[in-house]
Design a protein around this motif. Structure first.
Motif, PDB file in Angstrom:
ATOM      1  N   ILE A   1       3.771   5.807  -5.611  1.00 43.34           N
ATOM      2  CA  ILE A   1       3.789   5.807  -7.075  1.00 43.34           C
ATOM      3  C   ILE A   1       2.633   6.643  -7.635  1.00 43.34           C
ATOM      4  N   ARG A   2       1.491   6.577  -6.993  1.00 44.08           N
ATOM      5  CA  ARG A   2       0.349   7.379  -7.446  1.00 44.08           C
ATOM      6  C   ARG A   2       0.606   8.875  -7.313  1.00 44.08           C
ATOM      7  N   LYS A   3       1.333   9.269  -6.265  1.00 43.83           N
ATOM      8  CA  LYS A   3       1.560  10.693  -5.991  1.00 43.83           C
ATOM      9  C   LYS A   3       2.775  11.280  -6.697  1.00 43.83           C
ATOM     10  N   HIS A   4       3.701  10.439  -7.145  1.00 40.01           N
ATOM     11  CA  HIS A   4       4.962  10.927  -7.709  1.00 40.01           C
ATOM     12  C   HIS A   4       5.117  10.453  -9.158  1.00 40.01           C
TER      13      HIS A   4
ATOM     14  N   LEU B   1      10.193   2.586  -1.008  1.00 41.74           N
ATOM     15  CA  LEU B   1       9.684   2.396   0.355  1.00 41.74           C
ATOM     16  C   LEU B   1      10.474   3.234   1.352  1.00 41.74           C
ATOM     17  N   GLN B   2      11.780   3.330   1.159  1.00 42.81           N
ATOM     18  CA  GLN B   2      12.594   4.173   2.055  1.00 42.81           C
ATOM     19  C   GLN B   2      12.195   5.637   1.918  1.00 42.81           C
ATOM     20  N   LYS B   3      12.008   6.108   0.693  1.00 43.67           N
ATOM     21  CA  LYS B   3      11.591   7.501   0.483  1.00 43.67           C
ATOM     22  C   LYS B   3      10.206   7.749   1.091  1.00 43.67           C
TER      23      LYS B   3
ATOM     24  N   ILE C   1       0.832  -1.207   0.000  1.00 41.13           N
ATOM     25  CA  ILE C   1       0.000   0.000   0.000  1.00 41.13           C
ATOM     26  C   ILE C   1       0.869   1.260   0.000  1.00 41.13           C
ATOM     27  N   THR C   2       1.941   1.246   0.765  1.00 38.62           N
ATOM     28  CA  THR C   2       2.855   2.394   0.813  1.00 38.62           C
ATOM     29  C   THR C   2       3.465   2.638  -0.554  1.00 38.62           C
ATOM     30  N   PHE C   3       3.926   1.569  -1.204  1.00 39.24           N
ATOM     31  CA  PHE C   3       4.506   1.691  -2.545  1.00 39.24           C
ATOM     32  C   PHE C   3       3.460   2.217  -3.533  1.00 39.24           C
ATOM     33  N   ARG C   4       2.280   1.636  -3.509  1.00 37.21           N
ATOM     34  CA  ARG C   4       1.201   2.058  -4.410  1.00 37.21           C
ATOM     35  C   ARG C   4       0.889   3.543  -4.242  1.00 37.21           C
TER      36      ARG C   4
ATOM     37  N   LYS D   1      13.344  -6.035  -9.759  1.00 37.72           N
ATOM     38  CA  LYS D   1      12.535  -4.871  -9.366  1.00 37.72           C
ATOM     39  C   LYS D   1      12.777  -4.504  -7.901  1.00 37.72           C
ATOM     40  N   GLY D   2      13.245  -5.460  -7.124  1.00 31.52           N
ATOM     41  CA  GLY D   2      13.394  -5.296  -5.679  1.00 31.52           C
ATOM     42  C   GLY D   2      14.125  -4.052  -5.223  1.00 31.52           C
ATOM     43  N   PRO D   3      15.314  -3.773  -5.757  1.00 28.54           N
ATOM     44  CA  PRO D   3      16.041  -2.581  -5.295  1.00 28.54           C
ATOM     45  C   PRO D   3      15.263  -1.276  -5.521  1.00 28.54           C
ATOM     46  N   PHE D   4      14.585  -1.163  -6.654  1.00 25.17           N
ATOM     47  CA  PHE D   4      13.801   0.042  -6.910  1.00 25.17           C
ATOM     48  C   PHE D   4      12.659   0.154  -5.902  1.00 25.17           C
TER      49      PHE D   4
END
Length: 69
Positions: free
Chosen positions: A25-28, A63-65, A19-22, A55-58
């Motif tokens: 990505i939606r906002k940026h 997630l860190q950002k 959910i955090t990733f989604r 894809k993992g590192p990206f």
């Protein structure tokens, strides 16, 4: 076409990461474009395990950002 389905408890860290990733990505738009290009490039390998691993590192970077406070 193959579709993957997952059952994940909503209190699970994996669910929260999805959910955090989604949401990030939606906002940026720039991150969304970069992710799109990465996915298109990796799709050519035709190996789901390798595709997911690369894809993992990206995803971890996003997630860190997203969780930086």
């Amino acid at each position: 076409m193959l579709y993957w389905k997952h059952i994940i408890r909503t209190e699970n860290k994996e669910w929260k990461d999805i959910i955090t990733f989604r949401d990030y990505i939606r906002k940026h738009r720039d991150a969304r474009g970069t992710y799109e290009q990465l996915k298109l490039k990796l799709a050519a390998c035709h190996d789901r395990i390798v595709y997911t691993k690369l894809k993992g590192p990206f995803i971890q970077e996003i997630l860190q950002k997203a969780t930086k406070r």
